[in-house]
Scaffold this motif. Sequence first.
Motif, PDB file in Angstrom:
ATOM      1  N   LEU B  36       0.824  -1.216   0.000  1.00  0.00           N
ATOM      2  CA  LEU B  36       0.000   0.000   0.000  1.00  0.00           C
ATOM      3  C   LEU B  36       0.855   1.262   0.000  1.00  0.00           C
ATOM      4  O   LEU B  36       0.414   2.314  -0.459  1.00  0.00           O
ATOM      5  CB  LEU B  36      -0.937   0.003   1.203  1.00  0.00           C
ATOM      6  CG  LEU B  36      -2.085  -1.002   1.107  1.00  0.00           C
ATOM      7  CD1 LEU B  36      -2.835  -1.094   2.422  1.00  0.00           C
ATOM      8  CD2 LEU B  36      -3.055  -0.614  -0.014  1.00  0.00           C
ATOM      9  N   ALA B 160       0.213   4.428   6.304  1.00  0.00           N
ATOM     10  CA  ALA B 160      -0.053   3.842   4.983  1.00  0.00           C
ATOM     11  C   ALA B 160      -1.161   4.606   4.270  1.00  0.00           C
ATOM     12  O   ALA B 160      -1.124   4.798   3.053  1.00  0.00           O
ATOM     13  CB  ALA B 160      -0.443   2.367   5.123  1.00  0.00           C
ATOM     14  N   PHE B 161      -2.126   5.081   5.032  1.00  0.00           N
ATOM     15  CA  PHE B 161      -3.255   5.786   4.407  1.00  0.00           C
ATOM     16  C   PHE B 161      -2.849   7.203   4.000  1.00  0.00           C
ATOM     17  O   PHE B 161      -3.120   7.630   2.874  1.00  0.00           O
ATOM     18  CB  PHE B 161      -4.456   5.828   5.357  1.00  0.00           C
ATOM     19  CG  PHE B 161      -5.698   6.367   4.698  1.00  0.00           C
ATOM     20  CD1 PHE B 161      -6.321   5.669   3.682  1.00  0.00           C
ATOM     21  CD2 PHE B 161      -6.225   7.589   5.077  1.00  0.00           C
ATOM     22  CE1 PHE B 161      -7.455   6.166   3.055  1.00  0.00           C
ATOM     23  CE2 PHE B 161      -7.357   8.096   4.458  1.00  0.00           C
ATOM     24  CZ  PHE B 161      -7.963   7.383   3.438  1.00  0.00           C
ATOM     25  N   LEU B 212      -5.890  -7.960  -1.131  1.00  0.00           N
ATOM     26  CA  LEU B 212      -6.445  -6.651  -1.492  1.00  0.00           C
ATOM     27  C   LEU B 212      -7.504  -6.753  -2.589  1.00  0.00           C
ATOM     28  O   LEU B 212      -8.316  -5.844  -2.752  1.00  0.00           O
ATOM     29  CB  LEU B 212      -5.328  -5.696  -1.936  1.00  0.00           C
ATOM     30  CG  LEU B 212      -4.335  -5.283  -0.841  1.00  0.00           C
ATOM     31  CD1 LEU B 212      -3.242  -4.385  -1.398  1.00  0.00           C
ATOM     32  CD2 LEU B 212      -5.040  -4.581   0.306  1.00  0.00           C
TER      33      LEU B 212
END
Lengths: 255, 270
Positions: B36, B160-161, B212
Amino acid sequence: MNLIEIKNVCVRYGPIEALCSISLTIASGDYVAIIGPNGSGKTTLFKAILNLLPLTEGSISLYGTDVRRFTQWNKIGYVPQVSRNLHKGFPATVREIVASGILSAKSFPRMIFRKDFSKVIRAMETVGVCDLSNRLIGELSGGQQQRVFLARAMVNDPDLLLLDEPTAAIDPATREQFYKTLREINSQFGKTIVLISHDASNIGHFATKLAYLDKHMVFYGRFDQFCASPEMTRYFGPHAQHLICGQHCPMKGKL
Amino acid sequence: MSTILEALQYAFIQRALVGGVFIGCCCAFLGVFLVLRRLSLIGDGLAHVGLAAVGLGLFLNTQPLWVSIPVVMFASLWILWLSEKANVYADAAIGLVSAVSVAVGIALASVGRGFNVDLFSFLFGSILAISIHEVFLSVILSIFVIGMVFLFYHELFAIAFEEEYARVLGIPVEKINKILILCTAVTVSLGIRVVGTMLISSLIIFPAITALQIARGFRLAMLLAAVFSTLSVLIGVFVSYVADLPTGAIIVLTNFAFFVLTFIFKKMTQ
């Protein structure tokens, strides 16, 4: 009470001056819109307020504490500038995204417990995204995503909300609805809101104060004062006055 | 079924399963964050470093894992330093460090001609030859890595976001990045034994991208990645035993099969 005090702030990126001689005070209950052309330093000002950038000159205080020593980030909710495709494919649900906002109120080890989810639900209810709780963030429209990020910013019930172009990726109708939601959050919940926008004509209907930035502070005051000011004509031209100020409704907020 | 039960009688199969499952789970958990964050090829870069470190270990006539773990950890911090402080793009930093390492590995292999065969086993993995000491070390380090992932789960998720937002939340992003990359270094060093340096990045990437495809939530993505990784190790070990094929390659091909199946499932249900 002054939540933000900015005194003679200058920020440079190497030889390039992004902001200079900025002084601004934002008091509790204000709803301030920051406008200005591209590259005028609006986002830089937010990053300086959030201690993401070092100041070249001047000082910033949050809740009376110098920003470099400020630790109570749970008192500030931040909605960053985002593009819709940024989160495409990210496997997090709306509930997980909103819950991540709780971390600013936690110290190591940062754990989110079941009891914290009452805050998550309350924040989602406030901005009307409860029905999206189990949806993936990448599946939402731009307007829905912005509401989710607003819920994340509000999850710790902060007194101050900083929003960087929250309506950039959404259509005019949704934009107006978003501004109304912010107006309610400001008037009903007493939250202080500082918002960056390119939408000078619309935001004037909702914000109680307007700051016009162009590397330095051109204007800071009420929207009707801005419409009557020479700065308005100088920056937007003589014909823009009707477009920006023509349909302006009287403001109802605290001044 | 009887063949599987027969295989389970052998100590080398038991060791391979235990070591493989723990290392596979580490790869899967870390892989979700690395994929990610567009850092998935760091596994490949560190694997090249690992090969050079294994070469050094064999050259010094010591247990290769004892040498490769600290060397790969140092290289991971070097990559992080290059990308964060020296203004080198992350992919270029990975390329730089891995190229230097491969050069060192080739030079060592040339000097110590006697261990080329051993080095070859690390190139393509040899989990069936894993010793009991290596299994113990793998299990202990895997538990440590998985523990770190769970301890810093929320911080890793937030970074990660959106890294900048994570800073606003007061998360020490640089420290967490160091923890992530050091855990990756340890995992890659262990994973080289399972699938070899050529394929270790696939053990990190495949379970993550497979999960994912179908996960409806971040925790579920982590769980599914671990499940796919575990299944691929189990299938890989048994199939390679039955069909007398290289275990590392079968593990990776099983992972690839899971990815294709989930991809088709996603397309059919959309």
